[in-house]
Design a protein around this motif. Sequence first.
Motif, PDB file in Angstrom:
ATOM      1  N   UNK A  47       0.822  -1.209   0.000  1.00 38.52           N
ATOM      2  CA  UNK A  47       0.000   0.000   0.000  1.00 38.52           C
ATOM      3  C   UNK A  47       0.853   1.255   0.000  1.00 38.52           C
ATOM      4  N   UNK A  48       1.945   1.246   0.770  1.00 39.09           N
ATOM      5  CA  UNK A  48       2.762   2.449   0.975  1.00 39.09           C
ATOM      6  C   UNK A  48       4.149   2.012   1.436  1.00 39.09           C
ATOM      7  N   UNK A  49       5.210   2.758   1.111  1.00 40.14           N
ATOM      8  CA  UNK A  49       6.539   2.388   1.614  1.00 40.14           C
ATOM      9  C   UNK A  49       6.603   2.285   3.130  1.00 40.14           C
ATOM     10  N   UNK A  50       5.794   3.073   3.854  1.00 36.20           N
ATOM     11  CA  UNK A  50       5.785   2.975   5.314  1.00 36.20           C
ATOM     12  C   UNK A  50       5.295   1.606   5.777  1.00 36.20           C
ATOM     13  N   UNK A  51       4.318   1.034   5.054  1.00 36.51           N
ATOM     14  CA  UNK A  51       3.847  -0.307   5.367  1.00 36.51           C
ATOM     15  C   UNK A  51       4.944  -1.326   5.063  1.00 36.51           C
ATOM     16  N   UNK A  52       5.551  -1.201   3.901  1.00 36.28           N
ATOM     17  CA  UNK A  52       6.570  -2.168   3.492  1.00 36.28           C
ATOM     18  C   UNK A  52       7.757  -2.181   4.449  1.00 36.28           C
ATOM     19  N   UNK A  53       8.177  -0.994   4.874  1.00 35.92           N
ATOM     20  CA  UNK A  53       9.285  -0.901   5.816  1.00 35.92           C
ATOM     21  C   UNK A  53       8.932  -1.590   7.128  1.00 35.92           C
TER      22      UNK A  53
ATOM     23  N   UNK B 207       0.305   1.363  -4.497  1.00 33.34           N
ATOM     24  CA  UNK B 207       1.292   2.316  -5.006  1.00 33.34           C
ATOM     25  C   UNK B 207       2.725   1.857  -4.761  1.00 33.34           C
ATOM     26  N   UNK B 208       2.935   1.052  -3.724  1.00 38.84           N
ATOM     27  CA  UNK B 208       4.281   0.579  -3.391  1.00 38.84           C
ATOM     28  C   UNK B 208       4.413  -0.931  -3.573  1.00 38.84           C
ATOM     29  N   UNK B 209       3.627  -1.496  -4.508  1.00 40.25           N
ATOM     30  CA  UNK B 209       3.658  -2.948  -4.701  1.00 40.25           C
ATOM     31  C   UNK B 209       5.021  -3.424  -5.198  1.00 40.25           C
TER      32      UNK B 209
ATOM     33  N   UNK C 101     -12.347   0.211  -1.725  1.00 41.33           N
ATOM     34  CA  UNK C 101     -11.450   1.162  -1.077  1.00 41.33           C
ATOM     35  C   UNK C 101      -9.992   0.971  -1.492  1.00 41.33           C
ATOM     36  N   UNK C 102      -9.757   0.908  -2.802  1.00 37.58           N
ATOM     37  CA  UNK C 102      -8.394   0.741  -3.278  1.00 37.58           C
ATOM     38  C   UNK C 102      -8.331   0.767  -4.786  1.00 37.58           C
ATOM     39  N   UNK C 103      -7.109   0.654  -5.302  1.00 39.07           N
ATOM     40  CA  UNK C 103      -6.878   0.723  -6.732  1.00 39.07           C
ATOM     41  C   UNK C 103      -7.060  -0.640  -7.387  1.00 39.07           C
ATOM     42  N   UNK C 104      -7.654  -0.637  -8.591  1.00 40.14           N
ATOM     43  CA  UNK C 104      -7.829  -1.867  -9.359  1.00 40.14           C
ATOM     44  C   UNK C 104      -6.578  -2.173 -10.168  1.00 40.14           C
ATOM     45  N   UNK C 105      -6.442  -3.425 -10.565  1.00 40.91           N
ATOM     46  CA  UNK C 105      -5.335  -3.839 -11.431  1.00 40.91           C
ATOM     47  C   UNK C 105      -5.658  -3.638 -12.898  1.00 40.91           C
TER      48      UNK C 105
END
Length: 293
Positions: free
Chosen positions: A24-30, A51-53, A76-80
Amino acid sequence: MSRSQAATGPARRALIVTADDFGLHPRVNDAVERAHRNGVLTSASLMVAGDAAADAVERARRLPTLRVGLHVVLADGRASSPRSEIAQLVDEQGRFGNAMVRDGVRFFFLPRVRAQLAHEIRAQFEAFAATGLPLDHVNTHKHFHLHPTVLSLLLEIGSEYGMTAMRLPYEAGGPLLLRPWISLVRARLDRRRIAHNDHVAGLAQSGRMDEAAFIKALGTLPDGVTEIYCHPAMPGDDALTPSMTDYRHGDELAALVSPRVAAAMDAMGLPRGGFRDVFPVTTSAVKPALRVL
């Protein structure tokens, strides 16, 4: 304990600790990387259109013991898929809305909408397959797979992409009215030989699975396989999404790296890992090969 409980008698306790919204976000990934390297996190669910996949996938490749599954996003999110292919599902920016009751009715009753839904679910499985990561499990953002149409499509399409496990979002002490439906979902998974947890922890405390919540969940752990799921992220000035304004991501990360939480798990001797550790992929019902990580 799907796939084996009927053959082996009473279920043993085992634990899966999962971070949702990976990508979802670099903060999540970190946070996911830190919680796996330095804490008790064993699993993460990837938003393939987040966005940070790409960053999440790169990190996952550096973490071979992190079990990664597909977090299917239908709200509540982006589609592929491009908007032109699923125009009845998304807004002008190619994002799903958050009117899940309305969308659920449309999924069930409108064949054209249902066809676009199938197209998008397939696109997300395809995107996950393209990462080359082993598919540990499947779940959905906001547990939309409790919808019968979504569940049917996941079972049908997922079988083509090696899906062997799915989250069953049943929390002990949850609403009584939901239990009959959870039983139906469990039965459908069992008929298709899709492994699943017996219980979750984190549903009532979504966004607030801090150290105290983890310790409490561990102290009341029922028999069977429990999945504790959470939404860790590094601290930041802004909410990750408008629906997460009250989420305490930093507290959840702190719980995952807490020495108290780790000690509680170690003291219980809990077998833990991802779904593929708890439920080895087999062609027949066998006893889970549980291992302590």
